[in-house]
Enzyme design. Structure first.
Site, mmCIF file in Angstrom:
data_model
loop_
_atom_site.group_PDB
_atom_site.id
_atom_site.type_symbol
_atom_site.label_atom_id
_atom_site.label_comp_id
_atom_site.label_asym_id
_atom_site.label_seq_id
_atom_site.Cartn_x
_atom_site.Cartn_y
_atom_site.Cartn_z
ATOM 1 N N HIS A 80 -9.341 6.675 2.673
ATOM 2 C CA HIS A 80 -9.781 6.904 4.058
ATOM 3 C C HIS A 80 -11.026 7.776 4.147
ATOM 4 O O HIS A 80 -11.129 8.649 5.009
ATOM 5 C CB HIS A 80 -8.647 7.490 4.898
ATOM 6 C CG HIS A 80 -8.530 6.814 6.236
ATOM 7 N ND1 HIS A 80 -8.686 7.467 7.425
ATOM 8 C CD2 HIS A 80 -8.281 5.523 6.557
ATOM 9 C CE1 HIS A 80 -8.544 6.628 8.431
ATOM 10 N NE2 HIS A 80 -8.293 5.436 7.932
ATOM 11 N N ARG A 135 -13.802 -5.456 2.833
ATOM 12 C CA ARG A 135 -12.765 -5.082 3.800
ATOM 13 C C ARG A 135 -13.190 -5.330 5.249
ATOM 14 O O ARG A 135 -12.577 -4.811 6.178
ATOM 15 C CB ARG A 135 -12.411 -3.597 3.610
ATOM 16 C CG ARG A 135 -11.576 -3.326 2.386
ATOM 17 C CD ARG A 135 -10.121 -3.655 2.622
ATOM 18 N NE ARG A 135 -9.515 -2.723 3.550
ATOM 19 C CZ ARG A 135 -8.631 -3.067 4.497
ATOM 20 N NH1 ARG A 135 -8.289 -4.330 4.663
ATOM 21 N NH2 ARG A 135 -8.115 -2.154 5.291
ATOM 22 N N TRP A 176 -11.697 11.893 8.945
ATOM 23 C CA TRP A 176 -10.327 11.458 9.130
ATOM 24 C C TRP A 176 -10.135 10.111 8.433
ATOM 25 O O TRP A 176 -9.126 9.888 7.788
ATOM 26 C CB TRP A 176 -9.985 11.294 10.610
ATOM 27 C CG TRP A 176 -8.568 10.841 10.797
ATOM 28 C CD1 TRP A 176 -7.432 11.596 10.666
ATOM 29 C CD2 TRP A 176 -8.104 9.529 11.116
ATOM 30 N NE1 TRP A 176 -6.306 10.831 10.888
ATOM 31 C CE2 TRP A 176 -6.696 9.554 11.158
ATOM 32 C CE3 TRP A 176 -8.743 8.311 11.339
ATOM 33 C CZ2 TRP A 176 -5.922 8.410 11.443
ATOM 34 C CZ3 TRP A 176 -7.981 7.187 11.633
ATOM 35 C CH2 TRP A 176 -6.576 7.255 11.683
ATOM 36 N N GLU A 209 -9.008 1.968 -1.881
ATOM 37 C CA GLU A 209 -9.781 1.635 -0.689
ATOM 38 C C GLU A 209 -10.490 2.856 -0.122
ATOM 39 O O GLU A 209 -9.936 3.961 -0.105
ATOM 40 C CB GLU A 209 -8.828 1.049 0.370
ATOM 41 C CG GLU A 209 -9.492 0.739 1.692
ATOM 42 C CD GLU A 209 -8.473 0.329 2.750
ATOM 43 O OE1 GLU A 209 -8.857 0.261 3.929
ATOM 44 O OE2 GLU A 209 -7.301 0.093 2.394
ATOM 45 N N ARG A 241 0.851 -1.189 0.000
ATOM 46 C CA ARG A 241 0.000 0.000 0.000
ATOM 47 C C ARG A 241 0.887 1.240 0.000
ATOM 48 O O ARG A 241 1.895 1.292 0.718
ATOM 49 C CB ARG A 241 -0.898 -0.001 1.241
ATOM 50 C CG ARG A 241 -1.995 1.060 1.199
ATOM 51 C CD ARG A 241 -2.790 1.099 2.484
ATOM 52 N NE ARG A 241 -2.068 1.819 3.535
ATOM 53 C CZ ARG A 241 -2.621 2.186 4.700
ATOM 54 N NH1 ARG A 241 -3.885 1.884 4.959
ATOM 55 N NH2 ARG A 241 -1.904 2.827 5.597
ATOM 56 N N GLU A 272 -14.154 -1.546 6.130
ATOM 57 C CA GLU A 272 -13.504 -1.774 7.414
ATOM 58 C C GLU A 272 -14.298 -1.202 8.577
ATOM 59 O O GLU A 272 -14.097 -1.620 9.720
ATOM 60 C CB GLU A 272 -12.081 -1.216 7.419
ATOM 61 C CG GLU A 272 -11.982 0.294 7.373
ATOM 62 C CD GLU A 272 -10.525 0.763 7.349
ATOM 63 O OE1 GLU A 272 -10.202 1.659 8.138
ATOM 64 O OE2 GLU A 272 -9.744 0.239 6.565
ATOM 65 N N TYR A 295 -3.114 11.107 7.351
ATOM 66 C CA TYR A 295 -3.246 9.685 7.667
ATOM 67 C C TYR A 295 -2.169 8.837 6.989
ATOM 68 O O TYR A 295 -1.874 8.996 5.813
ATOM 69 C CB TYR A 295 -4.630 9.198 7.219
ATOM 70 C CG TYR A 295 -4.748 7.696 7.167
ATOM 71 C CD1 TYR A 295 -4.967 6.968 8.332
ATOM 72 C CD2 TYR A 295 -4.616 7.000 5.973
ATOM 73 C CE1 TYR A 295 -5.065 5.596 8.309
ATOM 74 C CE2 TYR A 295 -4.716 5.617 5.930
ATOM 75 C CZ TYR A 295 -4.931 4.919 7.104
ATOM 76 O OH TYR A 295 -5.012 3.557 7.066
ATOM 77 N N ASP A 323 -5.221 3.872 0.089
ATOM 78 C CA ASP A 323 -6.373 4.083 0.969
ATOM 79 C C ASP A 323 -6.759 5.560 0.958
ATOM 80 O O ASP A 323 -5.989 6.415 1.393
ATOM 81 C CB ASP A 323 -6.006 3.656 2.390
ATOM 82 C CG ASP A 323 -7.180 3.709 3.359
ATOM 83 O OD1 ASP A 323 -8.274 4.136 2.938
ATOM 84 O OD2 ASP A 323 -6.996 3.325 4.530
ATOM 85 N N GLU A 370 -4.597 -7.785 4.727
ATOM 86 C CA GLU A 370 -3.810 -6.700 5.300
ATOM 87 C C GLU A 370 -3.004 -7.235 6.479
ATOM 88 O O GLU A 370 -3.516 -7.996 7.295
ATOM 89 C CB GLU A 370 -4.726 -5.565 5.776
ATOM 90 C CG GLU A 370 -3.982 -4.384 6.367
ATOM 91 C CD GLU A 370 -4.899 -3.248 6.761
ATOM 92 O OE1 GLU A 370 -4.392 -2.117 6.909
ATOM 93 O OE2 GLU A 370 -6.119 -3.474 6.930
#
Length: 412
Positions: A222, A293, A412, A246, A147, A272, A159, A220, A349
């Site tokens: 996020h 995820r 975030w 992602e 990643r 996630e 992040y 990602d 992951e």
């Protein structure tokens, strides 16, 4: 095989973890991961005050029935706290069943579908030289997929950039290993989506030029982009052949993924922060994602996530189970057993836990040439060193949060 005792154990070696330990009248023990990053004590209270009293005297062999009882009898269903608590019970019961049978859990799930689980690592850098060094370091550790997270000019702290974490806990703890920073208040970070969108494609061009076309690269977002911004990014990244993009846009608005899908062929991964199959139902059915995820720890355990992934298999959608270090070694072991057994495994992951965590949680899994294997110890293959865990009491910690340049709070 009746449940004689259930204990909720909180420890903070490299970060906070919540573990449920169930003991049967025959002396079998099982562990479950109930860690909810930044809100750990909410799950501790739910387990201690509401779930543990219901477990004493129950039949430890009735995994499905126990899952349905804990989910349906509460009336207030779903949500991260409830589902993390149920997940801990579910994992612990699978661990007990495996130990009673003398078999690793993956054998109880139908046996291995592969010899190992390809995992991806997390390279990052504020600027390209630092990022390139991080990629090379991960390749030296055996990672076959990586990643890519990068700093953005004009932004001070965002992040996933490990080098920004020197002020977090111990000096040897990377930021991307411990994003929940210990302290009384969350740390504020900054964000500018336009600057990010303009900068990122050039980063991936540079990474491809440096490392070639064959290494699987992931990124990602996020949850920070609007749907049309995410669509633009997916399209801009198409020349660099990502393994996945992602969390490109906040997951609450599932229709947003339809707009993204209309504009890009970049594979999409999400989930996630999802807690049940109901969060995935429509986006799997409408084939709006390519990878699930979900985390065993946050989706209600092995029982629930396996059902979700079996449903996803009908649409040629694969697993990409969440596995940062806020998933404890117990939760990681559960993910490995599930990933080894299902047919539609995609990638796992994997962040390596710190040395203190590895002393608290004694693990049987192996990491060889870029592939994980949970090992063949009976159950999940993780044992908790209670004495070692007691050396590290809970420490208050919060995830960071974002503000835009004008001061507006952002995702975030």
């Amino acid at each position: 095989m009746l449940i004689d005792r259930a204990e909720v154990i909180v420890t903070s070696p490299d970060r906070n973890f919540v573990t449920l330990k169930i003991t049967t009248d025959e002396g079998h023990t099982g562990l479950g991961d109930a860690t909810l990053n930044g809100r750990e004590l909410a799950v501790v209270t739910y387990l201690t005050e509401h779930v543990v009293p219901l477990l004493i005297g129950a039949d430890a062999s009735r995994i499905e029935d126990t899952w349905q009882f804990l989910y349906r009898s509460a009336y207030w269903r779903r949500g991260p706290v409830t589902m993390a608590a149920i997940a801990a019970v579910d994992m612990a019961l699978w661990d007990i069943k495996g130990k009673a049978a003398g078999m690793p859990v993956y054998q109880l799930l139908g046996g291995a579908s592969r010899s190992g689980l390809m995992a991806y690592g997390h390279a990052s850098g504020k600027e390209l030289p630092e990022l390139f060094d991080s990629v090379r370091a991960h390749q030296e550790q055996g990672y076959r997929a990586i990643r890519i997270q990068t700093g953005v000019p004009t932004l001070q702290a965002i992040y996933g950039i490990a080098a920004q974490g020197a002020d977090v806990g111990d000096a040897d703890v990377r930021y991307d290993h411990e994003p929940a920073r210990r302290g009384a208040k969350p740390v504020e970070e900054d964000w500018d989506t336009r600057a990010y969108l303009n900068h990122l494609p050039g980063v991936f061009e540079a990474v491809r030029n440096e490392f070639g076309p064959d290494i699987p690269l992931l990124h990602d977002g996020h949850h920070r982009m609007t749907p049309i911004q995410a669509a633009r990014l997916g399209k801009d990244l198409e020349p660099y052949d990502l393994f996945w993009l992602e969390d490109c846009t906040p997951a609450e608005n599932q229709e947003a993924l339809r707009l993204v899908r209309q504009h890009t062929t970049t594979p999409l991964a999400i989930g996630e922060i999802f807690n049940t199959v109901w969060d995935f139902k429509d986006i799997i059915r409408d084939q709006l994602i390519d990878y699930v995820r979900g985390a065993v720890t946050h989706m209600g355990g092995i029982t629930a996530l396996k059902k979700t992934l079996d449903y996803a298999a009908m649409y040629q959608i694969k697993s990409g189970m969440h596995g940062p270090t806020d998933i404890s070694p117990v939760g990681m072991a559960a993910a490995m057993h599930l990933g080894l057994a299902i047919h539609n495994f995609g990638i796992q992951e994997y962040m390596k836990h710190g040395a203190k965590t590895d002393r608290v949680f004694e693990q049987s899994f192996t990491w060889t040439d870029g592939y994980l294997h949970p090992g063949d110890n009976p159950g999940l293959g993780v044992e908790l060193n209670v004495d070692e865990a007691g050396r590290y009491p809970y420490e208050q910690a919060y995830l960071p949060y974002n503000r835009l340049l004008d001061g507006t709070v952002h995702d975030w």
